[in-house]
Each structure stands twice: as C-alpha cells, then as structure tokens.
Scaffold this active site. Structure first.
Site, PDB file in Angstrom:
ATOM      1  N   ASP A  41      51.049 131.844 170.223  1.00 50.90           N
ATOM      2  CA  ASP A  41      50.378 130.740 170.934  1.00 50.90           C
ATOM      3  C   ASP A  41      48.919 131.081 171.272  1.00 50.90           C
ATOM      4  OD1 ASP A  41      50.730 132.660 172.839  1.00 50.90           O
ATOM      5  OD2 ASP A  41      51.639 131.344 174.346  1.00 50.90           O
ATOM      6  N   HIS A 134      19.269 135.406 179.438  1.00 52.60           N
ATOM      7  CA  HIS A 134      18.530 134.142 179.369  1.00 52.60           C
ATOM      8  C   HIS A 134      17.691 133.928 180.633  1.00 52.60           C
ATOM      9  CE1 HIS A 134      17.495 130.161 178.077  1.00 52.60           C
ATOM     10  NE2 HIS A 134      18.003 129.610 179.163  1.00 52.60           N
ATOM     11  N   LYS A 197       6.578 121.704 175.116  1.00 51.57           N
ATOM     12  CA  LYS A 197       7.654 120.903 174.527  1.00 51.57           C
ATOM     13  C   LYS A 197       8.220 119.974 175.586  1.00 51.57           C
ATOM     14  CE  LYS A 197      11.653 122.763 174.599  1.00 51.57           C
ATOM     15  NZ  LYS A 197      12.767 123.709 174.402  1.00 51.57           N
ATOM     16  N   ASP A 223      11.555 134.133 171.393  1.00 51.94           N
ATOM     17  CA  ASP A 223      12.478 133.496 172.333  1.00 51.94           C
ATOM     18  C   ASP A 223      13.734 134.358 172.443  1.00 51.94           C
ATOM     19  OD1 ASP A 223      13.271 131.629 174.178  1.00 51.94           O
ATOM     20  OD2 ASP A 223      13.158 129.909 172.830  1.00 51.94           O
ATOM     21  N   THR A 231      14.127 123.404 168.187  1.00 51.60           N
ATOM     22  CA  THR A 231      12.898 123.778 168.899  1.00 51.60           C
ATOM     23  C   THR A 231      11.992 124.621 168.001  1.00 51.60           C
ATOM     24  OG1 THR A 231      14.029 123.755 171.030  1.00 51.60           O
ATOM     25  CG2 THR A 231      11.996 125.021 170.912  1.00 51.60           C
TER      26      THR A 231
END
Length: 317
Positions: A41, A134, A197, A223, A231
C-alpha cells in the site's frame, strides 16, 4: 574518515542515491547498509542493517519529487536511527522542498516550511544541513543547529573556467534574488543587473524592465530554484532584446517540473547549469543545453568538518 569522537556513518534515502554515493566516495566512507522499501500500500519500511549505537550519523535525502514520499522516508530513517541509539543524527537535505512556503501569502494559508522543520526535529534529528535555502530565515524555523551551505564556490569555479570575467554581467531574474546574485557578482568581481519581473498569476511570469546596461555583455542569470523555467526563459529574452551577447543561467536546484525541460531546450538560453542537489531525470541528462555540476565534494567536506567539530562557515570565506 572517522571523527575523533567515534566513527561516522552515512545513510541514504531513495531521493538521490547517486549524490549520496558520490559524497560517500569523497569521504572514503561507504554508505551504511540500510533497506528503505515500500509495502504493497506504499507504506514505507526502513531497516538499518549495521550497528549505529553511539555513532555520528548523516542522513542524505532531498525532499524532491515525489516530495511527500521522500520527506516521509527521511522522517522514518531518522526515527529508526534514534531508536537504534545513534549518538547524533544530522539530516542532510541538499534540497529542502517545502522552503517556498515560508510565510502566509494570504489569509488561511499554512507556513509549511515551519511544519516540516517541526517534523524533522520531532522525528529525532539533532542538526540539519541544507544547501541554498530559498529563504534564509527558515534556519530560524528549526530549534536545532542548522547549516545552510552555499553552492557559490562550485559555480564560481565553473564560471571562471568558462567565461571572460571582464565582460560578464551577473543578473538577478527578479528583485527577490538580488542578495544572492550580488554575492556571486562580488565573488567574481562582476557588475550586477536586475530583471524587474511582474507576476500576474501564480506560475506565470511576465518580464518588464532590465535595470542595468547589459549591451554586448555575457549575462549570467543566478537563482536558487528553477521550476517551470518560465521566469528564466523570459528573462533571457528580455536581456537579449536589450543587446546582451549571450545568456547562461546558474541555478542550484533543478526542480524542472512539467514541460520545463522542453521549455529550456527550446529557449534562447545558451546553457542552464544546475547542481545535482536533485537527482537529474533522463530528460535533463540528454537535454542539449542543460549541464549538471556536482556538489558532492562541497557537501562531503561540510559533513567531514561537522563530524570533526570544525568550522563549516570557513568553507565559504
């Protein structure tokens, strides 16, 4: 390589086996024998097949696609190690997947990065090591020591090998990434430009203005994450439209979901350079303008220094 305080063990989940093996090779320390498998499962079962009692254990696992499976694997591995009396457990997350949910963008939304930090801590991790978070403040979501490593030294080495530094312009693809881009520009003594942006809807990016003169320059977009690739592609077009000679992108985490690889391949980007923090897919490996650089030695060195109780931050001086 074993620390003075006792041996060091490396355990790998299934998210990025190749990177874990490369880190193990760098450390000349084989991966600890462990089974991470699924019941019918899809329930996850873990068995550590070596003695880890009183040892310093590093668990290498990116929470990349499928993110929840890989996160659950990490938590269960940590629990297994804690119950096997490991002395110290360090969760090594080359890619911390929920980092983009680091604040409430609107009412009645979660801060999932904090929830995941709590889960990792409660599972029994004693410390966390990750790469190019990030948002830096996520370190504060953990109540245990957290090392945020930077891929910049690896990228700087690659850029210096391949470019004429005197004609380079480092570019942030949005205003939010300026600090990251400026740090890289400073390392190679290059100038900085910014793409302003505006995003009308989530997942869609619209490029407006380029701040800085990029005419005749080789541009390097910097980035932390490339996901849809929109982007980057739009930023590359905007830079070329303003007279840039060529545009290359250096991105730490190649999430590259959906049609991103096709979008990058068809774009005007000369090259997209990503690290192996997320295991590259077959599509990425065969793409004509995507290249992968390894962060195994960087993470391996940080792991060795942690095991020896030496400075990790001095890696980035």
């Amino acid at each position: 390589m074993s620390s003075e305080n006792g041996p060091m063990k490396l355990v790998a989940g299934n998210s990025n086996r190749a990177l874990a093996e490369a880190i193990a090779a760098y450390l000349a320390s084989p991966l600890t024998k462990a089974v991470v498998r699924r019941f019918a499962d899809m329930e996850i079962f873990v068995e550590i097949q070596e003695n880890v009692r009183g040892q310093d254990v590093f668990v290498v696992q990116s929470t990349s696609f499928p993110a929840n499976d890989h996160l659950m694997e990490l938590l269960i591995i940590i629990d297994a190690l804690r119950r096997a009396s490991a002395k110290r457990i360090t969760a090594v997350l080359p890619y911390f997947g929920y980092a983009r949910q680091d604040r409430k963008p609107g009412p009645r939304t979660p801060i999932s990065a904090k929830l995941v930090a709590n889960l990792i801590t409660h599972a029994g991790a004693d410390r966390v090591m990750t790469l190019d978070l990030h948002a830096g403040q996520i370190q504060g979501f953990f109540d245990i020591p957290t090392d945020n490593l930077y891929s910049a030294p690896v990228m700087v080495r690659d850029i210096k090998d391949r470019f004429d530094i005197s004609n380079l312009m480092v570019v942030s693809p949005d205003v939010g990434g300026v600090v990251r881009a400026r740090a890289l520009a400073k390392r190679i003594d290059a100038q900085l430009a910014i793409v302003d942006k505006r995003r009308e809807r989530p997942g869609e990016s619209e490029v407006m203005n380029v701040i800085g003169n990029v005419e005749g320059r080789s541009c390097i977009l910097v980035d932390d994450i490339v996901d849809s690739g929109g982007t980057l592609v739009n930023a590359a077009e905007a830079l070329l439209a303003r007279g840039a000679k060529e545009v290359t992108a250096y991105i730490t985490h190649g999430v590259l979901s959906g049609g991103a690889v096709a979008r990058i391949t068809a774009s005007k980007l000369k090259e997209l350079v990503i690290t192996d923090s997320i295991q590259p897919t077959e599509a990425v490996r065969v793409a004509r303008n995507i290249r992968v650089v390894s962060i195994a030695s960087l993470i391996g060195e940080a792991v060795a220094r942690t095991a020896h109780e030496e400075s990790v931050s001095s890696l980035f001086d």
